[in-house]
Scaffold this motif. Structure first.
Motif, short mmCIF file in Angstrom:
data_model
loop_
_atom_site.label_atom_id
_atom_site.label_comp_id
_atom_site.label_asym_id
_atom_site.label_seq_id
_atom_site.Cartn_x
_atom_site.Cartn_y
_atom_site.Cartn_z
N TRP A 65 0.84 -1.20 0.00
CA TRP A 65 0.00 0.00 0.00
C TRP A 65 0.87 1.26 0.00
CZ3 TRP A 65 -4.96 -0.44 3.50
CH2 TRP A 65 -5.67 -1.59 3.14
N GLN A 66 0.35 2.32 -0.58
CA GLN A 66 1.07 3.60 -0.60
C GLN A 66 0.74 4.37 0.68
OE1 GLN A 66 1.34 5.55 -4.60
NE2 GLN A 66 -0.40 4.21 -5.05
N ARG A 67 1.73 5.12 1.18
CA ARG A 67 1.52 5.78 2.46
C ARG A 67 1.95 7.24 2.45
NH1 ARG A 67 4.00 3.19 7.28
NH2 ARG A 67 3.40 1.25 6.27
N ALA A 68 1.39 7.96 3.40
CA ALA A 68 1.77 9.36 3.65
C ALA A 68 1.87 9.53 5.16
CB ALA A 68 0.74 10.32 3.06
N GLN A 69 2.74 10.43 5.59
CA GLN A 69 2.97 10.60 7.02
C GLN A 69 3.15 12.08 7.34
OE1 GLN A 69 6.83 9.75 9.32
NE2 GLN A 69 5.67 7.86 9.68
N SER A 70 2.70 12.47 8.52
CA SER A 70 2.96 13.82 9.01
C SER A 70 3.04 13.80 10.53
CB SER A 70 1.86 14.79 8.58
OG SER A 70 2.17 16.12 8.99
N ASP B 131 6.80 16.81 7.87
CA ASP B 131 6.88 15.75 6.86
C ASP B 131 8.04 14.79 7.09
OD1 ASP B 131 9.08 17.24 6.14
OD2 ASP B 131 8.22 17.99 4.26
N GLY B 132 8.86 15.07 8.12
CA GLY B 132 9.93 14.14 8.51
C GLY B 132 11.06 14.01 7.51
N ASN B 133 11.29 15.04 6.69
CA ASN B 133 12.37 14.94 5.69
C ASN B 133 13.69 15.51 6.19
OD1 ASN B 133 11.86 17.68 5.65
ND2 ASN B 133 11.86 17.87 3.41
N GLY B 134 13.75 15.89 7.48
CA GLY B 134 15.00 16.41 8.04
C GLY B 134 15.26 17.87 7.70
N VAL C 146 2.61 11.34 15.66
CA VAL C 146 2.84 11.07 14.24
C VAL C 146 1.60 10.39 13.68
CG1 VAL C 146 3.99 8.87 14.74
CG2 VAL C 146 4.37 10.01 12.53
N ILE C 147 1.18 10.83 12.50
CA ILE C 147 0.01 10.28 11.81
C ILE C 147 0.49 9.54 10.56
CG2 ILE C 147 -2.11 10.85 10.55
CD1 ILE C 147 -2.36 13.32 12.33
N ASP C 148 0.00 8.31 10.37
CA ASP C 148 0.29 7.52 9.17
C ASP C 148 -1.00 7.21 8.44
OD1 ASP C 148 3.16 6.64 8.72
OD2 ASP C 148 2.94 6.29 10.88
N VAL C 149 -0.99 7.41 7.12
CA VAL C 149 -2.14 7.06 6.28
C VAL C 149 -1.67 6.12 5.18
CG1 VAL C 149 -3.99 7.93 4.81
CG2 VAL C 149 -3.17 9.33 6.72
N CYS C 150 -2.25 4.92 5.13
CA CYS C 150 -1.93 3.94 4.09
C CYS C 150 -3.16 3.72 3.22
CB CYS C 150 -1.49 2.60 4.70
SG CYS C 150 -0.02 2.72 5.73
#
Length: 606
Positions: A258-263, A396-399, A482-486
């Motif tokens: 599954w594809q995911r997004a996180q914030s 967005d956790g990209n550093g 942290v929120i994860d959406v798959c």
């Protein structure tokens, strides 16, 4: 004509409800100026006189004796409100008419000597000193005469200032705001207007209904319960650690593709007890099975330290965006639990959804606090705190911190945004990549402020305190998450759009979730008052529904509960519910999940 009449009647009812709400707000403000709590009773004539004066009345001894007879031992808040409805404040015309009876010549003035004679010998006799206080006011005195028209204007203005000061104090003082019948601030438990509804088939009329099977001990009726009033009790017994659901939220093999997004985001506890957090928009380009989770963010800590906020409960409410943002439709909420993670799995159609984070605040308020005095120094702990802050605001956790992410930080700490011109200055002075601030750049920016000898070190403490840290550089009044959406059939997109209190949308979602999922019981003896109670993981929530045409005050007693804490921080409190509305009564959680806990609550009509 019928439509016009119906519209007029509807508007008339709304206006009446608004006037009633203002009246009771003024009653509360006056009452809490004299007494510590809305549940505390007036215990003497002197107290009654004082609290009436705070409400803008000027009661005579005859008026006081009318309501405080030889049989009276105390008066409660409702009695006080009833008195205020009968004893209207004097108008300017009434005051002028009273003075006019003395001023038989209609000159607009009264001689001081005549005023002394009347006020010290008639009615509630005043002392010479009290009358002298009036006559010394130069604003309405002239050559030994009292300009009673100006006196009336000053009297009315002073009365209004007194009432306004009481209202302002109620609004500003966090302790008094909590005493507004236990209502939470804001936003989070405001009355939600009820739609026209049919009777619920799940309503129970049993007095002691067990929501959870187990070795429940029916408690005796608390001594402070209103035995002569309509009431109902609820008992829920939960075994040790059983609140940690074994239902699987973690991704099974079928979800690996599954594809995911996180914030990321954060809950912040305000000084007045209000909780604010980020809010999110989720876009799904097509219909898909989805899995949405939220959990406290585990930030690596120095050896020997732990993340105090990991025990804080979290939840997400999923709402479908409609044509108007004012009426978002509740889809569901994260009721599955696996350890500290809460989640929801289901199917969502294409479109835009709102994700509203929620925490009861029960454990956010109970975290360890060590107030250590000392000067700010650039210690390793301070550097570690800055790095933790960076992890929290890097949504967005990209550093890297984009301007949008950095502005959430700025709005929280200074109340202002950084514009493109200021961002360009940052780019010239601090490390950036792809027009985004690096960790080192963020550190250097803050360290420069800390080392600025011309600046006030308190500015840095304001930054840390506003982000939930204490003087020991520990995050004690915040909870990063942290929120994860798959999604199975499309790429989800999630974006933080604001940092603010939950507001009416979250209040509605909370009430609807409890009403839809919970058990409902009518208050014995009052069919229009319904108590809804729902358990989700380690959280028990109750909502009071008022279907009547009048406001009600519900007394809430948790004295028989064991190993519990609630979001209000009070064992006994009261909740005022507006007509035709519902609102959250309380959220309750175990103090120690390793021990059995019992939620035992009596709701009774005051």
């Amino acid at each position: 004509n019928q439509k016009a009449t119906h519209l007029e009647n509807s508007q008339g009812k709304k206006s009446q409800h608004a006037e009633e709400a203002i009246f009771y707000m003024n009653c509360r403000a006056a009452y809490l100026t004299v007494l510590k709590s809305s549940l505390e009773n007036i215990k003497s004539k002197e107290q009654l006189s004082l609290v009436l004066q705070q409400a803008g009345r000027n009661p005579s001894q005859k008026t006081i004796n009318k309501y405080w007879t030889s049989q009276t031992t105390s008066l409660n808040f409702d009695d006080f409100c009833a008195i205020l409805k009968k004893e209207k404040p004097a108008t300017k015309n009434e005051l002028l008419e009273a003075f006019g009876k003395i001023d038989t010549d209609k000159a607009g003035y009264i001689l001081h000597d005549e005023l002394y004679k009347i006020l010290t010998t008639r009615g509630d006799k005043m002392t010479w000193e009290e009358v002298a206080t009036i006559t010394k006011q130069a604003d309405f005195n002239c050559s030994g005469k009292l300009d009673y028209s100006k006196f009336c204007e000053l009297y009315l203005a002073t009365r209004e200032q007194c009432c306004k000061a009481a209202r302002d104090r109620l609004e500003v003082d966090p302790r008094l705001r909590q005493q507004q019948f236990g209502n939470q601030t804001e936003s989070s438990s405001e009355g939600i207007t009820l739609p026209v509804s049919k009777p619920s088939p799940r309503i129970s009329r049993k007095a002691d209904h067990k929501l959870v099977k187990g070795d429940s001990r029916a408690p005796s009726r608390p001594s402070s319960a209103q035995s002569g009033k309509a009431s109902t009790s609820t008992t829920v017994t939960v075994g040790a650690s059983s609140s940690r659901s074994t239902q699987l939220i973690m991704e099974p093999d079928t979800m690996k593709e599954w594809q995911r997004a996180q914030s990321k985001g954060c809950f912040y506890l305000e000084e007045d007890g209000e909780i604010i957090s980020h809010k999110y928009r989720l876009h799904l380009p097509q219909r898909s099975a989805v899995c949405i989770t939220i959990k406290p963010l585990n930030i690596p800590q120095a050896e020997g330290k732990s993340c105090h906020w990991l025990s804080v409960d979290t939840a997400l409410f999923i709402l479908k965006e409609s044509e108007t943002q004012e009426n978002l439709q509740l889809v569901s909420f994260t009721e599955l639990q696996h350890r500290e993670m809460f989640g929801w799995r289901g199917e969502l159609g294409s479109g835009v959804y709102w994700l509203l984070p929620f925490t009861t605040g029960c454990r956010l308020r109970k975290l360890v606090w060590r107030d250590e005095d000392g000067d700010l120094a650039l210690t390793n702990e301070f550097r570690a705190a800055l790095l933790d802050i960076f992890e929290t605001i890097d949504l967005d956790g990209n550093g890297l911190l984009s301007l949008e992410e950095y502005n959430f930080f700025e709005l929280r700490t200074s109340g202002e945004k950084c514009d493109q011109e200021a961002w360009a200055v940052c780019k010239e002075n601090f490390e950036m990549k792809k027009n985004e601030l690096t960790r080192q750049g963020f550190m250097d920016l803050n360290l420069m402020e800390a080392n600025d000898r011309d600046g006030d070190p308190w500015d840095l403490w304001v930054t840390l305190l506003s982000l939930g840290y204490n003087k020991a550089l520990e995050m004690t009044e915040a909870c990063p998450f942290v929120i994860d959406v798959c999604a199975e059939r499309c790429k989800p997109r999630i974006r933080a759009v604001s940092l603010e209190p939950g507001g009416s949308q979250l209040s509605r979602a909370l009430c609807r979730a409890v009403v839809n999922k919970g058990e409902a019981r009518v208050l014995d003896g009052s069919e229009n008052i319904i108590i809804h109670t729902s358990q989700a993981g380690s959280r028990i929530s109750s909502v009071i529904e008022n279907k009547s045409e009048n406001k009600v005050i519900i007394h809430v007693n948790n004295e028989q509960s064991m190993n519990c804490l609630n979001n209000r921080g009070l064992t006994v409190f009261a909740v005022e519910v507006a007509p035709k509305s519902m609102m959250v009564s309380q959220h309750v959680m175990p103090l120690d999940e390793q021990q059995e806990w019992i939620y035992s609550c009596v709701h009774s009509l005051v």
